[in-house]
Design a protein around this motif. Structure first.
Motif, PDB file in Angstrom:
ATOM      1  N   LEU A 392       0.804  -1.226   0.000  1.00 61.84           N
ATOM      2  CA  LEU A 392       0.000   0.000   0.000  1.00 61.84           C
ATOM      3  C   LEU A 392       0.839   1.279   0.000  1.00 61.84           C
ATOM      4  O   LEU A 392       0.527   2.217  -0.744  1.00 61.84           O
ATOM      5  N   PRO A 393       1.910   1.396   0.798  1.00 56.07           N
ATOM      6  CA  PRO A 393       2.659   2.666   0.795  1.00 56.07           C
ATOM      7  C   PRO A 393       3.275   3.014  -0.552  1.00 56.07           C
ATOM      8  O   PRO A 393       3.522   4.183  -0.830  1.00 56.07           O
ATOM      9  N   SER A 394       3.548   1.999  -1.400  1.00 57.30           N
ATOM     10  CA  SER A 394       4.224   2.263  -2.673  1.00 57.30           C
ATOM     11  C   SER A 394       3.348   1.940  -3.872  1.00 57.30           C
ATOM     12  O   SER A 394       3.859   1.793  -4.976  1.00 57.30           O
ATOM     13  N   VAL A 395       2.032   1.856  -3.653  1.00 56.03           N
ATOM     14  CA  VAL A 395       1.167   1.396  -4.739  1.00 56.03           C
ATOM     15  C   VAL A 395       1.129   2.394  -5.894  1.00 56.03           C
ATOM     16  O   VAL A 395       0.884   2.010  -7.047  1.00 56.03           O
ATOM     17  N   PHE A 396       1.399   3.696  -5.617  1.00 56.18           N
ATOM     18  CA  PHE A 396       1.368   4.706  -6.666  1.00 56.18           C
ATOM     19  C   PHE A 396       2.765   5.014  -7.210  1.00 56.18           C
ATOM     20  O   PHE A 396       2.912   5.947  -7.997  1.00 56.18           O
ATOM     21  N   GLU A 397       3.769   4.272  -6.790  1.00 56.30           N
ATOM     22  CA  GLU A 397       5.104   4.471  -7.325  1.00 56.30           C
ATOM     23  C   GLU A 397       5.260   3.725  -8.650  1.00 56.30           C
ATOM     24  O   GLU A 397       4.525   2.771  -8.932  1.00 56.30           O
ATOM     25  N   ARG A 398       6.238   4.148  -9.415  1.00 58.80           N
ATOM     26  CA  ARG A 398       6.418   3.604 -10.760  1.00 58.80           C
ATOM     27  C   ARG A 398       7.001   2.194 -10.705  1.00 58.80           C
ATOM     28  O   ARG A 398       7.831   1.895  -9.860  1.00 58.80           O
ATOM     29  N   PHE A 399       6.510   1.361 -11.620  1.00 62.17           N
ATOM     30  CA  PHE A 399       6.927  -0.038 -11.745  1.00 62.17           C
ATOM     31  C   PHE A 399       6.581  -0.858 -10.492  1.00 62.17           C
ATOM     32  O   PHE A 399       7.269  -1.813 -10.165  1.00 62.17           O
ATOM     33  N   THR A 400       5.530  -0.451  -9.790  1.00 67.34           N
ATOM     34  CA  THR A 400       5.042  -1.241  -8.665  1.00 67.34           C
ATOM     35  C   THR A 400       3.996  -2.229  -9.173  1.00 67.34           C
ATOM     36  O   THR A 400       3.006  -1.829  -9.794  1.00 67.34           O
ATOM     37  N   ARG A 401       4.228  -3.517  -8.922  1.00 70.38           N
ATOM     38  CA  ARG A 401       3.312  -4.562  -9.380  1.00 70.38           C
ATOM     39  C   ARG A 401       2.948  -5.462  -8.223  1.00 70.38           C
ATOM     40  O   ARG A 401       3.728  -5.669  -7.292  1.00 70.38           O
ATOM     41  N   ALA A 402       1.748  -6.019  -8.308  1.00 73.54           N
ATOM     42  CA  ALA A 402       1.271  -6.893  -7.236  1.00 73.54           C
ATOM     43  C   ALA A 402       1.976  -8.233  -7.251  1.00 73.54           C
ATOM     44  O   ALA A 402       2.059  -8.911  -6.237  1.00 73.54           O
ATOM     45  N   ASP A 403       2.479  -8.678  -8.413  1.00 77.70           N
ATOM     46  CA  ASP A 403       3.231  -9.932  -8.531  1.00 77.70           C
ATOM     47  C   ASP A 403       2.459 -11.131  -7.983  1.00 77.70           C
ATOM     48  O   ASP A 403       2.969 -11.958  -7.241  1.00 77.70           O
ATOM     49  N   GLY A 404       1.190 -11.171  -8.338  1.00 78.29           N
ATOM     50  CA  GLY A 404       0.403 -12.322  -7.970  1.00 78.29           C
ATOM     51  C   GLY A 404      -0.225 -12.227  -6.608  1.00 78.29           C
ATOM     52  O   GLY A 404      -0.931 -13.140  -6.185  1.00 78.29           O
ATOM     53  N   ALA A 405       0.043 -11.169  -5.895  1.00 79.19           N
ATOM     54  CA  ALA A 405      -0.582 -11.032  -4.587  1.00 79.19           C
ATOM     55  C   ALA A 405      -2.083 -10.904  -4.745  1.00 79.19           C
ATOM     56  O   ALA A 405      -2.853 -11.336  -3.910  1.00 79.19           O
ATOM     57  N   ARG A 406      -2.506 -10.285  -5.848  1.00 75.38           N
ATOM     58  CA  ARG A 406      -3.926 -10.256  -6.198  1.00 75.38           C
ATOM     59  C   ARG A 406      -4.070 -11.155  -7.423  1.00 75.38           C
ATOM     60  O   ARG A 406      -3.215 -11.186  -8.296  1.00 75.38           O
ATOM     61  N   SER A 407      -5.154 -11.815  -7.508  1.00 73.92           N
ATOM     62  CA  SER A 407      -5.358 -12.762  -8.605  1.00 73.92           C
ATOM     63  C   SER A 407      -5.378 -12.022  -9.914  1.00 73.92           C
ATOM     64  O   SER A 407      -6.058 -11.019 -10.079  1.00 73.92           O
TER      65      SER A 407
END
Length: 463
Positions: A392-407
């Motif tokens: 959550l703290p870096s969700v709006f930063e560039r190249f931030t991906r969930a990497d499967g944490a969300r389906s």
């Protein structure tokens, strides 16, 4: 104070002497009226109360015809011609004069006439001058001692008061010796709390210096964060560009070779797909660069409800496996001054994020509301698995991906991690803010924008 004392004392002593001279002249004139002697008779000097040094003279036709002085042994001494000449020119009008009589010293004299016998009387100024000279000497000694004492006390007090300033200067010198241009910067020294009393000048300097050091530290920390973000950004951008470039190079080499296990049209199609992916990535990077530079947007009045509804219809067509809902909680048109295409891109990115990172069957609700006359809010809410708390703290930063944490929806190509960063940058360029709240089963992105005019708040049934 010494000068004032001397001046006041001198005025007082001279005034007292002048009064005694005037009294002596009046006594002399009164004594002559009671005596039967001749025109040169000065026998009144033999009367009691005449102090030593008293001088008396008589006039005739404006000239001194007799003049005597009381000696120290109480007798009279006749003045010489030279001494009488020093008294010449004094009018019998009661005015006071200062004359230097040879061999007798400086005298204060006056002459009175009127209805009586013209007479001149005088008293020596030696005693007054002696008192004044002694007073000057005493006051000079007292003033000198006072000045020396005050200087010593002031030096001690000033040095004591300047000690905190010296410590503040030492702290500033210590900070100046820190190599701020290279290496890791540890915590910079601060001025001690005892030297930061805002009630003193040195304390105010200490407070300001601590504020300056805090600003330097925060600036250095921000610079380090910026450099770290830039290094991470370049690494991520290089990684993202390397993948499609490697695919394009591989397929190009395959097309130039003799191995034809893959049809040429399929290989060419993959080259075009990877080129399109790389082009989209470069365009996103260019867009972020333009937003960072603060380039102006193409602003115009935009009907927010219409724009959001169109974005929802587009998302519904792209993600038929999701349950899309739209709620307009407004009483009339909601108008904002914005770049329509960029604002549509923000909403589309939020909807695409909800579609890509949630499984099929997820309910996605888009709400447009006006909580106040000066702002409007777009909420994109889904009941998917949620964003991990650590992301959550870096969700709006560039190249931030969930990497499967969300389906992730099967068959959907992986994103570049720039969608939410672009949405946040565009929102900030419009003077708004983009926020997120997430927990398992509920994720909500809130886009707040200032309105172009007053709008009414209502809560009609959801559409």
């Amino acid at each position: 104070m010494a000068l004032a004392t001397v001046l006041v004392q001198r005025v007082y002593l001279l005034g007292d002497l002048d009064q005694r001279v005037t009294d002596a002249a009046e006594r002399s004139q009164g004594g002559l009226q009671r005596r039967t002697g001749g025109a040169t008779d000065l026998g009144f000097l033999n009367e009691r109360g005449q102090p030593a040094g008293t001088l008396a003279a008589r006039f005739a036709d404006g000239e001194i015809i007799a003049a005597e002085v009381v000696t120290a042994d109480g007798r009279q001494q006749v003045l010489t011609g030279v001494q009488r000449a020093a008294l010449a020119g004094i009018a019998a009008d009661g005015s006071l004069h200062t004359r230097t009589v040879p061999d007798l010293g400086v005298y204060r004299v006056t002459a009175i006439g009127g209805d009586g016998v013209p007479v001149l009387a005088g008293l020596p100024m030696a005693d007054v001058r002696q008192v004044i000279d002694r007073l000057v000497a005493v006051e000079a000694v007292i003033a000198g001692v006072g000045l020396v004492t005050a200087a010593c006390a002031s030096a001690v007090v000033i040095r004591r008061q300047l000690r905190p300033l010296g410590r503040v200067a030492g702290t500033a010198a210590e900070v100046a010796r820190v190599p701020l241009d290279r290496g890791a910067i540890a915590a910079l020294p601060r001025v001690a709390a005892c030297d930061t009393d805002p009630g003193t000048e040195a304390g105010q300097v200490g407070v300001v210096l601590n504020q300056l050091i805090d600003h330097v530290e925060s600036s250095l920390a921000e610079r380090r964060r910026t450099e770290e973000r830039m290094r991470r950004f370049l690494a991520d951008a290089g990684h993202e560009l390397r993948t499609p470039l490697a695919s394009i190079a591989g397929y190009a080499e395959y097309l130039n070779g003799e191995d034809r296990t893959i049809p040429a049209d399929v290989a060419w199609h993959r080259v075009l797909a990877q080129s399109a992916r790389m082009t989209a990535l470069v365009e996103d990077l260019l867009l972020l660069a333009r937003l960072d530079e603060g380039r102006p947007l193409h602003l115009a009045e935009v009907n927010l409800a219409t724009l959001v509804a169109e974005a929802v219809w587009d998302a519904r067509a792209a993600g038929k496996g999701h349950d899309w809902r739209l709620a307009l909680r407004v009483d009339g048109p909601v108008t904002v001054v914005a770049d329509a295409s960029r604002l549509h891109q923000v909403v589309a990115n939020l909807l695409a994020n909800a579609r890509v990172h949630t499984p099929a069957g997820t309910e996605v609700t888009v709400v447009v509301e006006t909580p106040g006359p000066d702002r409007c809010v777009i909420r994109v809410r889904d009941d998917g698995p949620g964003v991990p708390a650590g992301l959550l703290p870096s969700v709006f930063e560039r190249f931030t991906r969930a990497d499967g944490a969300r389906s992730r929806t099967p068959g959907v190509a992986g994103g570049t991690g720039l969608g939410l960063a672009i949405a946040a940058a565009i929102t900030q360029a419009h003077g708004g803010r983009l926020e997120v709240e997430s927990e398992p089963g509920r994720t909500e992105f809130s886009l707040t924008l200032p309105t172009a005019g007053r709008s009414c708040v209502a809560d009609p049934p959801e559409l």
